[in-house]
Scaffold this motif. Structure first.
Motif, PDB file in Angstrom:
ATOM      1  N   GLU A  36      11.976 -11.697   2.124  1.00 52.71           N
ATOM      2  CA  GLU A  36      12.057 -10.399   1.426  1.00 52.71           C
ATOM      3  C   GLU A  36      13.572 -10.128   1.087  1.00 52.71           C
ATOM      4  O   GLU A  36      14.454 -10.362   1.786  1.00 52.71           O
ATOM      5  CB  GLU A  36      11.756  -9.260   2.557  1.00 52.71           C
ATOM      6  CG  GLU A  36      11.720  -7.840   1.879  1.00 52.71           C
ATOM      7  CD  GLU A  36      11.158  -6.709   2.871  1.00 52.71           C
ATOM      8  OE1 GLU A  36      10.101  -6.828   3.010  1.00 52.71           O
ATOM      9  OE2 GLU A  36      11.965  -5.967   3.396  1.00 52.71           O
ATOM     10  N   LYS A  63      -1.241  -0.873   9.012  1.00 47.60           N
ATOM     11  CA  LYS A  63      -0.131  -0.467   9.619  1.00 47.60           C
ATOM     12  C   LYS A  63      -0.748   0.973   9.788  1.00 47.60           C
ATOM     13  O   LYS A  63      -0.722   1.998   9.376  1.00 47.60           O
ATOM     14  CB  LYS A  63       0.876  -0.331   8.580  1.00 47.60           C
ATOM     15  CG  LYS A  63       2.287   0.402   8.556  1.00 47.60           C
ATOM     16  CD  LYS A  63       3.184   0.102   7.709  1.00 47.60           C
ATOM     17  CE  LYS A  63       3.052   0.751   6.271  1.00 47.60           C
ATOM     18  NZ  LYS A  63       4.110   0.724   5.497  1.00 47.60           N
ATOM     19  N   LEU A 109       7.154 -12.774   7.651  1.00 47.09           N
ATOM     20  CA  LEU A 109       8.252 -12.062   6.665  1.00 47.09           C
ATOM     21  C   LEU A 109       9.632 -12.505   7.504  1.00 47.09           C
ATOM     22  O   LEU A 109      10.155 -12.553   8.355  1.00 47.09           O
ATOM     23  CB  LEU A 109       7.961 -10.606   6.982  1.00 47.09           C
ATOM     24  CG  LEU A 109       8.949  -9.863   6.081  1.00 47.09           C
ATOM     25  CD1 LEU A 109       8.542  -9.842   4.637  1.00 47.09           C
ATOM     26  CD2 LEU A 109       9.075  -8.457   6.671  1.00 47.09           C
ATOM     27  N   PHE A 133       6.472   0.855  14.598  1.00 48.81           N
ATOM     28  CA  PHE A 133       5.342   0.954  13.491  1.00 48.81           C
ATOM     29  C   PHE A 133       4.009   0.944  14.488  1.00 48.81           C
ATOM     30  O   PHE A 133       2.838   0.879  13.640  1.00 48.81           O
ATOM     31  CB  PHE A 133       5.415  -0.276  12.869  1.00 48.81           C
ATOM     32  CG  PHE A 133       6.560  -0.362  11.812  1.00 48.81           C
ATOM     33  CD1 PHE A 133       6.108   0.067  10.624  1.00 48.81           C
ATOM     34  CD2 PHE A 133       7.697  -1.015  12.313  1.00 48.81           C
ATOM     35  CE1 PHE A 133       7.277  -0.123   9.449  1.00 48.81           C
ATOM     36  CE2 PHE A 133       8.634  -0.967  11.158  1.00 48.81           C
ATOM     37  CZ  PHE A 133       8.393  -0.396   9.839  1.00 48.81           C
ATOM     38  N   GLY A 181       0.690  -0.560   1.528  1.00 48.74           N
ATOM     39  CA  GLY A 181       0.376  -0.312   2.855  1.00 48.74           C
ATOM     40  C   GLY A 181      -0.311   1.386   2.913  1.00 48.74           C
ATOM     41  O   GLY A 181      -1.475   1.539   2.675  1.00 48.74           O
ATOM     42  N   GLU A 182       0.732   2.071   2.828  1.00 51.50           N
ATOM     43  CA  GLU A 182       0.522   3.620   2.968  1.00 51.50           C
ATOM     44  C   GLU A 182      -0.646   3.961   1.932  1.00 51.50           C
ATOM     45  O   GLU A 182      -1.394   4.857   2.274  1.00 51.50           O
ATOM     46  CB  GLU A 182       1.498   4.440   2.401  1.00 51.50           C
ATOM     47  CG  GLU A 182       1.521   5.771   2.539  1.00 51.50           C
ATOM     48  CD  GLU A 182       2.855   6.701   2.173  1.00 51.50           C
ATOM     49  OE1 GLU A 182       3.650   6.082   2.296  1.00 51.50           O
ATOM     50  OE2 GLU A 182       2.708   7.768   2.138  1.00 51.50           O
ATOM     51  N   PHE A 242      10.003  -8.217  12.555  1.00 53.91           N
ATOM     52  CA  PHE A 242      11.530  -8.301  12.315  1.00 53.91           C
ATOM     53  C   PHE A 242      11.979  -9.531  13.110  1.00 53.91           C
ATOM     54  O   PHE A 242      12.433  -9.673  14.175  1.00 53.91           O
ATOM     55  CB  PHE A 242      12.253  -6.912  12.880  1.00 53.91           C
ATOM     56  CG  PHE A 242      11.710  -5.769  11.963  1.00 53.91           C
ATOM     57  CD1 PHE A 242      12.634  -5.619  10.856  1.00 53.91           C
ATOM     58  CD2 PHE A 242      10.681  -5.091  12.328  1.00 53.91           C
ATOM     59  CE1 PHE A 242      12.072  -4.383   9.943  1.00 53.91           C
ATOM     60  CE2 PHE A 242      10.272  -3.983  11.691  1.00 53.91           C
ATOM     61  CZ  PHE A 242      10.877  -3.631  10.526  1.00 53.91           C
ATOM     62  N   LYS A 291       3.840  -9.080  10.282  1.00 61.55           N
ATOM     63  CA  LYS A 291       4.925  -8.162   9.639  1.00 61.55           C
ATOM     64  C   LYS A 291       5.560  -7.740  10.769  1.00 61.55           C
ATOM     65  O   LYS A 291       5.611  -6.874  11.713  1.00 61.55           O
ATOM     66  CB  LYS A 291       4.263  -6.981   9.186  1.00 61.55           C
ATOM     67  CG  LYS A 291       5.170  -6.302   8.051  1.00 61.55           C
ATOM     68  CD  LYS A 291       5.536  -7.148   6.975  1.00 61.55           C
ATOM     69  CE  LYS A 291       5.670  -6.575   5.771  1.00 61.55           C
ATOM     70  NZ  LYS A 291       5.251  -5.336   5.349  1.00 61.55           N
ATOM     71  N   ARG A 308      11.485  -0.282  -1.219  1.00 64.16           N
ATOM     72  CA  ARG A 308      11.928   0.475  -0.238  1.00 64.16           C
ATOM     73  C   ARG A 308      13.253   0.072   0.111  1.00 64.16           C
ATOM     74  O   ARG A 308      13.142  -1.108   0.722  1.00 64.16           O
ATOM     75  CB  ARG A 308      10.948   1.012   0.878  1.00 64.16           C
ATOM     76  CG  ARG A 308      11.635   1.891   1.774  1.00 64.16           C
ATOM     77  CD  ARG A 308      10.483   2.339   2.901  1.00 64.16           C
ATOM     78  NE  ARG A 308       9.398   3.003   2.318  1.00 64.16           N
ATOM     79  CZ  ARG A 308       7.983   2.575   2.143  1.00 64.16           C
ATOM     80  NH1 ARG A 308       7.761   1.456   2.787  1.00 64.16           N
ATOM     81  NH2 ARG A 308       7.235   3.221   1.933  1.00 64.16           N
ATOM     82  N   GLU A 312      -2.015  -4.048   3.675  1.00 57.13           N
ATOM     83  CA  GLU A 312      -1.405  -3.779   4.933  1.00 57.13           C
ATOM     84  C   GLU A 312      -2.063  -2.798   6.136  1.00 57.13           C
ATOM     85  O   GLU A 312      -2.444  -1.780   5.876  1.00 57.13           O
ATOM     86  CB  GLU A 312       0.282  -3.096   4.896  1.00 57.13           C
ATOM     87  CG  GLU A 312       0.971  -3.208   6.043  1.00 57.13           C
ATOM     88  CD  GLU A 312       2.403  -3.578   5.600  1.00 57.13           C
ATOM     89  OE1 GLU A 312       3.058  -4.508   5.346  1.00 57.13           O
ATOM     90  OE2 GLU A 312       3.151  -2.219   5.360  1.00 57.13           O
ATOM     91  N   ASN A 361      11.547  -5.758  -1.859  1.00 58.28           N
ATOM     92  CA  ASN A 361      10.814  -4.439  -1.451  1.00 58.28           C
ATOM     93  C   ASN A 361      11.399  -3.230  -2.161  1.00 58.28           C
ATOM     94  O   ASN A 361      12.870  -3.318  -2.574  1.00 58.28           O
ATOM     95  CB  ASN A 361      11.479  -4.345  -0.108  1.00 58.28           C
ATOM     96  CG  ASN A 361      10.823  -3.158   0.956  1.00 58.28           C
ATOM     97  OD1 ASN A 361      10.154  -2.402   0.415  1.00 58.28           O
ATOM     98  ND2 ASN A 361      10.965  -3.381   2.088  1.00 58.28           N
ATOM     99  N   GLU A 421       6.872  -5.046  -3.274  1.00 59.29           N
ATOM    100  CA  GLU A 421       6.413  -4.361  -2.010  1.00 59.29           C
ATOM    101  C   GLU A 421       6.583  -3.124  -1.983  1.00 59.29           C
ATOM    102  O   GLU A 421       7.690  -2.696  -2.525  1.00 59.29           O
ATOM    103  CB  GLU A 421       7.232  -5.179  -0.854  1.00 59.29           C
ATOM    104  CG  GLU A 421       7.072  -6.621  -0.417  1.00 59.29           C
ATOM    105  CD  GLU A 421       7.992  -7.081   0.359  1.00 59.29           C
ATOM    106  OE1 GLU A 421       7.692  -8.248   0.819  1.00 59.29           O
ATOM    107  OE2 GLU A 421       8.544  -6.437   1.269  1.00 59.29           O
ATOM    108  N   SER A 422       6.025  -2.146  -1.402  1.00 60.83           N
ATOM    109  CA  SER A 422       6.335  -0.598  -1.062  1.00 60.83           C
ATOM    110  C   SER A 422       6.099   0.317  -2.311  1.00 60.83           C
ATOM    111  O   SER A 422       6.564  -0.108  -3.404  1.00 60.83           O
ATOM    112  CB  SER A 422       7.488  -0.638  -0.439  1.00 60.83           C
ATOM    113  OG  SER A 422       7.770  -1.372   0.685  1.00 60.83           O
ATOM    114  N   GLY A 423       5.589   1.340  -2.132  1.00 63.71           N
ATOM    115  CA  GLY A 423       5.547   2.449  -2.763  1.00 63.71           C
ATOM    116  C   GLY A 423       4.737   2.517  -4.107  1.00 63.71           C
ATOM    117  O   GLY A 423       4.866   2.859  -5.066  1.00 63.71           O
TER     118      GLY A 423
END
Ligand code: IGP
Length: 416
Positions: free
Chosen positions: A308, A198, A280, A237, A389-390, A261, A259, A332, A196, A330, A366-368
């Motif tokens: 998602e 971001k 997405l 973001f 991403g992070e 909304f 990505k 998160r 990602e 996800n 997804e995520s974390g």
């Protein structure tokens, strides 16, 4: 003339006694508070048959006071309607209207995130004062709802659809997002990486000060990412649709996920015109019929859709929709920001996992995800791709960080 009674709040030290208003012209609702300490508030309905005003179900969560053209935001009482009041409501529309909430904004069709009410907070007048009352119906309940409501406002400034015709025709053809994930999984034997791009997020703030989307994308590609996810939302973001286009035009070959909304089909056309290969679709935000409709448009445009989900209910909804090829789980919670990678496992257990396998659906965790153990954990749970991403973007060298994440170099890895 409607009477207004100001309810008596429990006495609080240091606060003036409640003012009593009567014979005021238009008000039906009054809520005044100072720094979170309400001192007088009441919400009265017009007189009932017996001539006496009856209290309305109070739903006010906060209020904004406007005085001679000036606005004073202030918090007020947080009331919740009693179960009893709810169960006695016979006409939901009238009930919602009496509380200032249009009936249609309540979460319907299995979506938890409501749409922005068109009216905004209602205005009430008390003598020279004007109050904008925020209540459950016209105030976003969580960050995702806030983002979606802001997106709705942003949509009002969009170009008409016909103006996208030229840019759509000029866009390079869409690439096969799903095929790229499958090929990567088959080649490496580990979940395909959607890396990602971001800059920031509402939960983590700015993730990377020196942010060059093209350079980051190139580094991800070089180090084995199968696809890229590019945040395009600017407000929360710090993303941009121009990043998508810049990455594609710079010669990056990875398929690109926009990505965003998405709440309106227009965004699909716009995403494609800006070189997106996939979009997405968030099940918490979109009713089934919108997902189905948007899937058709994606197909026409040659884009893939990553649908998602966050919980079992959303997973079951999405499994009931024909044509879904990619489901993202996800970890998160977009309402609370809590991350729990066990969510991926939970949603893939039992019958759900079987349906997914039978239908050849690719699941994206997804995520974390931060360590090789996390990757193995979600792979064992059944995912064939991960969206990260992070843990990459925060590293000094986001490309090299991929090797750390998988515990091996996946750019040349083979499954054997
Ligand atoms: O940075 P992380 O924890 O690796 O997460 C990436 C991705 O899953 C996350 O950005 C995301 C998943 N779904 C979203 C929807 C909107 C915005 C962002 C997201």
């Amino acid at each position: 003339m409607e009477a207004l009674a100001v309810g008596s709040a429990p006495p609080r030290p240091g606060l003036a006694a409640p003012t009593r208003y009567s014979n005021v012209r238009r008000p039906r609702t009054l809520a005044i508070a100072a720094a979170g300490r309400p001192f007088a508030a009441a919400h009265m309905e017009p007189a009932a048959g017996d001539g006496r005003p009856r209290p309305a179900p109070p739903r006010c969560t906060s209020a904004e006071m406007v005085c001679v053209g000036m606005v004073f935001p202030c918090r007020a009482l947080r009331w919740t309607r009693s179960r009893r009041a709810r169960s006695h409501a016979t006409d939901p529309a009238a009930d919602a209207a009496s509380a200032g909430a249009p009936a249609e904004i309540a979460g319907v069709d299995g979506i938890r995130i409501r749409r922005r009410p068109v009216t905004g907070p209602p205005v009430h007048y008390v003598g020279p004062f004007q109050f904008r009352l925020e209540n459950e119906g016209n105030t976003p309940r969580n960050i995702l709802e806030k983002i979606v409501w802001d997106k709705d406002v942003e949509m009002k400034e969009r170009r008409p659809l016909y103006m996208l015709k030229g840019p759509l025709e000029a866009a390079p053809p869409a690439r096969d997002f799903v095929g790229a994930l499958k090929a990567s999984y088959d080649r490496t034997g580990v979940p395909a990486l959607i890396a990602e791009v971001k800059k920031a997020s509402p939960s983590r703030g700015v993730l990377r000060e020196d942010f060059d989307p093209v350079q980051i994308a190139q580094a991800y590609e070089k180090n084995g990412a199968a696809c890229l996810s590019v945040l395009t939302d600017a407000k929360y973001f710090q993303g941009s649709f121009d990043y998508l286009e810049a990455i594609r035009r710079a010669g990056v070959k990875c398929s690109l996920l926009c990505k965003e909304f998405i709440i309106d089909a227009w965004q699909l056309y716009y995403a494609r015109s800006k070189c997106a290969d996939a979009v997405l679709l968030i099940a918490a935000v979109l009713p089934d019929r919108d997902i189905k409709y948007m899937l058709k448009i994606c197909k026409i445009l040659g884009m893939a859709a990553l649908v998602e989900v966050h919980d079992e209910r959303e997973m079951d909804r999405v499994l009931g929709i024909d044509g879904v090829q990619l489901i993202g789980i996800n970890n998160r919670n977009l309402e609370t920001f809590e991350v729990d990678i066990g969510n991926t496992k939970k949603l893939l257990e039992g019958e759900r996992g079987q349906i997914i396998a039978q239908n050849n659906i690719i699941v994206v965790g997804e995520s974390g995800l931060f360590t090789p153990d996390h990757i193995s954990f979600v792979q064992n749970a059944g995912v064939k791709a991960v969206l990260v991403g992070e843990s990459l973007i925060k590293q000094e060298d986001p490309g090299k960080a991929i090797t750390g994440l998988f515990g091996k170099d996946i750019s040349h890895a083979s499954a054997a």
